[in-house]
Write a protein that holds these residues in place. Structure first.
Motif, PDB file in Angstrom:
ATOM      1  N   ALA A 190       2.378   1.694  -3.457  1.00  0.00           N
ATOM      2  CA  ALA A 190       1.405   2.046  -4.494  1.00  0.00           C
ATOM      3  C   ALA A 190       0.897   3.474  -4.348  1.00  0.00           C
ATOM      4  O   ALA A 190       0.512   4.101  -5.340  1.00  0.00           O
ATOM      5  CB  ALA A 190       0.228   1.065  -4.464  1.00  0.00           C
ATOM      6  N   THR A 191       0.888   3.984  -3.143  1.00  0.00           N
ATOM      7  CA  THR A 191       0.253   5.292  -2.904  1.00  0.00           C
ATOM      8  C   THR A 191       1.266   6.394  -2.623  1.00  0.00           C
ATOM      9  O   THR A 191       0.865   7.517  -2.311  1.00  0.00           O
ATOM     10  CB  THR A 191      -0.738   5.209  -1.734  1.00  0.00           C
ATOM     11  N   THR A 246      -2.856  -0.304  -8.354  1.00  0.00           N
ATOM     12  CA  THR A 246      -3.605  -0.105  -7.123  1.00  0.00           C
ATOM     13  C   THR A 246      -2.884  -0.856  -5.992  1.00  0.00           C
ATOM     14  O   THR A 246      -2.049  -1.727  -6.256  1.00  0.00           O
ATOM     15  CB  THR A 246      -5.018  -0.691  -7.249  1.00  0.00           C
ATOM     16  N   GLU A 287       0.833  -1.199   0.000  1.00  0.00           N
ATOM     17  CA  GLU A 287       0.000   0.000   0.000  1.00  0.00           C
ATOM     18  C   GLU A 287       0.873   1.258   0.000  1.00  0.00           C
ATOM     19  O   GLU A 287       0.614   2.218  -0.739  1.00  0.00           O
ATOM     20  CB  GLU A 287      -0.849  -0.005   1.267  1.00  0.00           C
ATOM     21  N   THR A 319      -3.971  -3.217  -4.185  1.00  0.00           N
ATOM     22  CA  THR A 319      -4.230  -4.655  -4.350  1.00  0.00           C
ATOM     23  C   THR A 319      -3.349  -5.250  -5.447  1.00  0.00           C
ATOM     24  O   THR A 319      -2.782  -6.334  -5.293  1.00  0.00           O
ATOM     25  CB  THR A 319      -5.721  -4.886  -4.705  1.00  0.00           C
ATOM     26  N   GLN A 320      -3.240  -4.527  -6.558  1.00  0.00           N
ATOM     27  CA  GLN A 320      -2.366  -5.005  -7.640  1.00  0.00           C
ATOM     28  C   GLN A 320      -0.901  -5.023  -7.184  1.00  0.00           C
ATOM     29  O   GLN A 320      -0.142  -5.909  -7.563  1.00  0.00           O
ATOM     30  CB  GLN A 320      -2.516  -4.106  -8.862  1.00  0.00           C
ATOM     31  N   ARG A 342       1.375   2.618 -12.015  1.00  0.00           N
ATOM     32  CA  ARG A 342       0.239   3.145 -11.229  1.00  0.00           C
ATOM     33  C   ARG A 342      -0.688   2.022 -10.781  1.00  0.00           C
ATOM     34  O   ARG A 342      -1.911   2.116 -10.889  1.00  0.00           O
ATOM     35  CB  ARG A 342      -0.510   4.213 -12.034  1.00  0.00           C
TER      36      ARG A 342
END
Lengths: 453, 453
Positions: B16-17, B176, B13, B178-179, B174
């Motif tokens: 990704a963010t 997510t 997480e 989850t990905q 980019r």
């Protein structure tokens, strides 16, 4: 037994110098059968989401043309990507072959790099089969070397598979023994594959074979260019055995090299279910045929099994998905009783058929000391049936269908091939009619050419 | 400390963010410096036999064109192969960066996939540096998680590096959260790299970074296509920690995420020798400059070191090759004393220079309790010199040159860059003059374009 001081080298030398005339005729014929069986499994992967994702990756990252064939899409590309996609595809339907002692699926990691290189280098069918034999003999022995502690965490088909792929590819590249040892070093240091994905039913299984096939192929190609590798990557103090096993046994690496043919010990998968259900399924089929029984004649079935079968199958009481149904002893025996087979189509269309569900409730598993102590070298099937009319009938199969002592006939392999291609919608019946004779004649091919042109 | 029940997910997480504005300005500036430093190392791999073998593999197996650049050959190809070759190239000269606590070389596995994807997707320089930061933060924490028992058998840069590459690539795609977790799963199940090759001085080190970069990139590309992976590939019961470590510590995976910037803890390599020689080299240079000494003024040098330095360097008494010379404390101090530096050129041309050989005989190593107990968090350098005219002079450096507290200036990074490109003969001085301003301005690039067009 005298200890081999350098088993990696002995094994590499064997793989590099293996000649067709050193391989018994029966082993070569079995290699042909394993080839046809594998080809069907590769086609069965067409359309499967994880397989198509890997094919899409290959399209974006690899070349648009080449002599090596992606079987599901019928396009040509470089051997690296053809091996990658074909390996992913052939492990999807779970119908590819298995070697019991090493718990290793050789076909899915050996045939893809071998076919890709044979096509791109224009090697003969005889050389192709020789390379395949090298891959089987190496991979199975590496799996046996890594042992049970390895298999608890690592997917042996991914790890040992990288070496198997390197051996097959290296033989087609005609590597010297020294280069083959380099290829083993580069393969072993890329060997990977963890069981953790099973917990989430994630897609890694296809990635493991794809990775083993492409990384093993790359290791062999690099060795041909002079790229060196560790000389003791299997048995060394910082090698695969040291890092990825607690019971690695180097003597298994060279076990009866040249006299024992592990390829010929490999089993075809017949039913499309978890292999722990196969012995009981075969025993049930045997009793039903012997006594002319139908599903509705049967009141109760007791399957006498080994402990691992209870461990793996016990939790599945009421399967909700096709995948779970393959791990339900009651469902498998129900499909056998109702349809006479438990194939891909039966699972897809009938695992919730009321007759199958009703039969499921009649099945119990019982731990059997004889069956349990013979496992895993022998997978004995024993069932006791009570009929509606009050008879008690027992059946026994000493080797499940597909094992070397109870192997598939060429006709049965062809039937399985047709079912697999129908499942994947990868070829029409007419195309299969044209394809099968070419596949059976692979040993006579002066050059292994593309199959879809 | 509260235990994170799902550290892989928390880390995914974070990667990704991660947004540029969440990264401190000083960390982004350090990322630019690490980028320029890495680029030089990548060019230094040009012409090296193992690197060129991997480039040759990439030419044969990959596409002939594409927006991702192979820096040593200046050609374009797909991101997969650009990442593979650039990763191999940048780990060759052993001048790429290192993170002390994780014993992990981040640049060689993070920049190659990040640059390849940024070029092919046309991402901005700011997004590129953000992805790089994600790769460093993830890879360093995975290395710390895997711990010392892992490093005894596995080359952490190969194993943790696969996750680092996936994180950087996933951020540029980019993905997510989850990905990204799926990408971690597919990366972790391909993670590999064994130290066994060191025993034979084989070429595997370049293969490890090449494999990590390409397999991690593939994991991220697959995740973008919906290909799933294990959700606990790091900390799960059949994950990397379970299979490849005996002291894995899951709390390290999420250690101060977002407040601690492991990227900024990363050290530049200054001297071209084994890092265990660096503290003493810096201390010697310090004393010589302070007192205006020349090599011939010195009668004797005692280097006070940690035990690992004696273990690794002790056996090298009379080095026969450039590579061995980099592990000879006497040779390194001799080059420092005679030339004022121990760079690639000095090793290539002068490790057998009579003045260096003479100096080598004047050097001893002594185990020092203070230095030893500070290791590996701190690498303290202490030397005591006896001069020909009878003085005893001592020198001390608390952080070796290149560590965060004693970092390289941008001028020093440029000087190192020029030496690296001269070594690899990968660019002329004029080309470097044009290249460096573009590299330093990466953060302002609206699109990361090719550098050699």
């Amino acid at each position: 037994m005298t200890m081999d001081a350098h088993p990696s080298k002995t094994l590499a030398e064997f793989a590099a110098t293996l000649e067709p005339k050193a391989i018994p005729e029966t082993v070569l014929r079995r290699a042909e059968e394993l080839f046809v069986d594998w080809f069907g499994s590769a086609l069965a992967g067409k359309g499967a989401r994880p397989v198509e994702a890997i094919e899409s990756l290959a399209r974006e990252m690899g070349p648009e043309a080449g002599e090596a064939e992606v079987l599901i899409s019928r396009r040509g590309t470089s051997p690296y990507f053809a091996a990658m996609v074909n390996a992913a595809a052939s492990h999807y339907a779970e119908q590819d072959d298995v070697h019991n002692g090493s718990v290793f699926h050789p076909a899915a990691v050996v045939f893809p790099p071998a076919l890709a290189l044979a096509q791109s280098l224009g090697r003969s069918g005889e050389e192709f089969l020789t390379a395949v034999a090298a891959g089987y003999e190496v991979g199975i022995r590496v799996g046996e070397f890594l042992g049970r502690s390895h298999y608890k965490i690592f997917h042996t088909t991914g790890t040992a598979g990288t070496l198997a792929a390197a051996a097959a590819a290296g033989r087609l590249l005609r590597l010297t023994p020294t280069q083959m040892l380099d290829a083993f070093g580069s393969a072993g240091t890329q060997a990977a594959g963890l069981w953790e994905f099973l917990r989430d039913a994630a897609d890694s299984k296809q990635l493991h074979t794809a990775h083993a096939a492409s990384a093993g192929l790359a290791a062999a190609l690099l060795a041909a260019k002079g790229f060196t590798g560790a000389k003791h990557v299997l048995e060394g103090p910082q090698g695969m055995g040291a890092g990825m096993s607690r019971d690695a046994d180097p003597s298994r690496l060279t076990d009866r090299l040249g006299s024992r043919w592990a390829l010929a010990e490999t089993s075809f998968k017949y039913h499309a279910s978890c292999r722990h259900t196969h012995p009981a399924a075969d025993a049930l089929l045997h009793v039903m045929r012997q006594h002319g029984l139908e599903a509705e004649d049967i009141a109760r079935v007791r399957a006498y099994v080994h402990q691992a079968a209870i461990d793996v199958l016990g939790p599945v009481v009421e399967p909700q998905t096709v995948h779970q149904a393959k791990f339900s002893m009651g469902t498998v025996l129900g499909l056998i009783a109702v349809f006479g087979r438990a194939g891909l189509q039966e699972f897809e269309t009938a695992f919730r058929d009321p007759r199958v569900v009703a039969f499921r409730g009649k099945v119990d598993m019982v731990l059997d000391p004889e069956v349990d102590s013979a496992y895993p070298q022998r997978w004995i099937g024993k069932v006791v049936i009570e009929t509606v009319d009050g008879r008690t009938l027992s059946g026994r199969v000493d080797e499940p269908k597909g094992d070397p002592g109870n192997t598939l006939s060429r006709t049965e392999i062809e039937e399985k091939f047709r079912r697999l291609t129908e499942y994947g919608k990868a070829a029409t019946g007419e195309e299969v009619d044209r394809l099968l004779p070419r596949l059976w004649a692979i040993a006579q091919a002066p050059r292994v050419a593309r199959f879809w042109e």
